[in-house]
Motif scaffolding. Sequence first.
Motif, PDB file in Angstrom:
ATOM      1  N   SER A 145      -8.633   2.886  -2.765  1.00 12.45           N
ATOM      2  CA  SER A 145      -7.796   2.598  -3.558  1.00 12.45           C
ATOM      3  C   SER A 145      -6.515   3.618  -3.287  1.00 12.45           C
ATOM      4  N   ALA A 146      -6.763   4.593  -2.362  1.00 13.30           N
ATOM      5  CA  ALA A 146      -5.435   5.199  -2.074  1.00 13.30           C
ATOM      6  C   ALA A 146      -4.595   4.755   0.142  1.00 13.30           C
ATOM      7  N   VAL A 147      -5.883   3.371  -0.181  1.00 15.19           N
ATOM      8  CA  VAL A 147      -5.225   2.785   1.122  1.00 15.19           C
ATOM      9  C   VAL A 147      -5.192   2.034   0.750  1.00 15.19           C
ATOM     10  N   LEU A 148      -5.645   0.954  -0.125  1.00 16.45           N
ATOM     11  CA  LEU A 148      -4.763  -0.012  -0.919  1.00 16.45           C
ATOM     12  C   LEU A 148      -3.276  -0.636  -1.204  1.00 16.45           C
ATOM     13  N   PRO A 149      -3.146  -2.039  -0.889  1.00 19.27           N
ATOM     14  CA  PRO A 149      -1.150  -1.882  -1.871  1.00 19.27           C
ATOM     15  C   PRO A 149      -1.344  -1.700  -2.983  1.00 19.27           C
ATOM     16  N   ILE A 237     -10.510  -1.451   5.803  1.00 22.04           N
ATOM     17  CA  ILE A 237      -9.518  -2.259   4.142  1.00 22.04           C
ATOM     18  C   ILE A 237      -8.505  -2.297   4.871  1.00 22.04           C
ATOM     19  N   MET A 238      -8.739  -0.261   4.905  1.00 17.38           N
ATOM     20  CA  MET A 238      -6.341  -0.765   4.845  1.00 17.38           C
ATOM     21  C   MET A 238      -6.039  -1.374   6.095  1.00 17.38           C
ATOM     22  N   LEU A 239      -6.936  -2.405   7.085  1.00 16.06           N
ATOM     23  CA  LEU A 239      -5.982  -3.018   7.788  1.00 16.06           C
ATOM     24  C   LEU A 239      -6.126  -3.912   7.348  1.00 16.06           C
ATOM     25  N   PHE A 240      -7.664  -5.052   6.690  1.00 17.93           N
ATOM     26  CA  PHE A 240      -6.853  -5.995   5.803  1.00 17.93           C
ATOM     27  C   PHE A 240      -6.304  -6.458   5.573  1.00 17.93           C
ATOM     28  N   ARG A 249       3.285   1.486  10.594  1.00 19.85           N
ATOM     29  CA  ARG A 249       2.499   1.493   8.665  1.00 19.85           C
ATOM     30  C   ARG A 249       1.388   1.732   9.184  1.00 19.85           C
ATOM     31  N   LEU A 250       0.554   1.461   9.959  1.00 19.24           N
ATOM     32  CA  LEU A 250      -0.528   1.337  10.095  1.00 19.24           C
ATOM     33  C   LEU A 250      -1.838   2.432  10.443  1.00 19.24           C
ATOM     34  N   SER A 251      -0.935   3.043  10.341  1.00 18.54           N
ATOM     35  CA  SER A 251      -1.683   5.033  11.329  1.00 18.54           C
ATOM     36  C   SER A 251      -2.418   5.150  10.234  1.00 18.54           C
TER      37      SER A 251
END
Length: 332
Positions: A145-149, A237-240, A249-251
């Motif tokens: 959940s922490a990395v979802l939009p 999941i974060m990258l997707f 913004r993808l750190s």
Amino acid sequence: MSLIDKTGARLEKLKALAPGILFVLLIAVAANFLSEHYGGPAMLFALLLGMAFHFMASEPRSAAGVDFASRTLLRLGVGLLGARITFEQIGALGFEPIALVLISVAATIGFGVVMARLFGRHWSFGLLTGGAVAICGASAALAISAVLPQRPEREKDTLFTVIAVTGLSTIAMIAYPILFTALGFDDREIGVMIGATIHDVAQVVGAGYAVSNEAGDTATFVKLLRVALLPLVVIAIMLFARRGEGAARLSLPSFVLLFAALVVVNSLGFVPAALAAFLSEVSRWLLITAIAALGVKTALKEMFALGAGHIKVVVSITLFLVLLAAALSLVM
């Protein structure tokens, strides 16, 4: 700004956060007491108790601390989970259980996305529930959940997932040992199946050792392998989820780096057993406190408004995982 001014500003911030943090910590202590004396998952107790105090989410004196606990303490708790795992534990399983876990985790997350779309839910809910079922239940749900939009429904989806996977995990703890024994699996195979299919670590341990010590040891190691995949899954999941955004913004989130670093240093023997146990316990308390804070921020009315589609998604993913794991164990 001088050092004195910075120190003063930090103290003021701490004063603002303290009432809310102490409040949700008190809920966490109560939840742990109920868990130890009456049985049941501490995280579920924390969530339900927190939801009973929803009115505190809008209380000015506690709102900032509750929000801090639901975000920052959550991430720190997930990061410290790495203290439980070493590469030696993973390697001791052998090739077949590792292959089973890798295939089932990837397939279950993909199945979650398909089911979410089939039942008219957002694809991110499929990633959230698929990841929670595939890896480690509530802890995985919080990390993913922490990395979802950011979406208006994200926190409600997260809390629903925590409730659902915890409840289903408790049912599985009772039912799966009976089911796998009836299917003719030996103790090691039962341990592999329990470790590969039950959502939460506590329920895996309870179910495994209810069968035998061998089943319990095997189930725990297989479960830890699933937990070890958490940072890789979170990164994927974060990258997707954020594809198309700028590279800057993808750190990687700091809690993912902390998780991976702890696994490495623990595997190299730099973390004494006593310290690893301490960090694991700190992680447990941070996660219980974060769950309590998330509960405080959520109204029951909003949870009921999510509809039956949410339940169908989680149940279907759970059934898919156990059927897939059983099929893989028979052919490997």
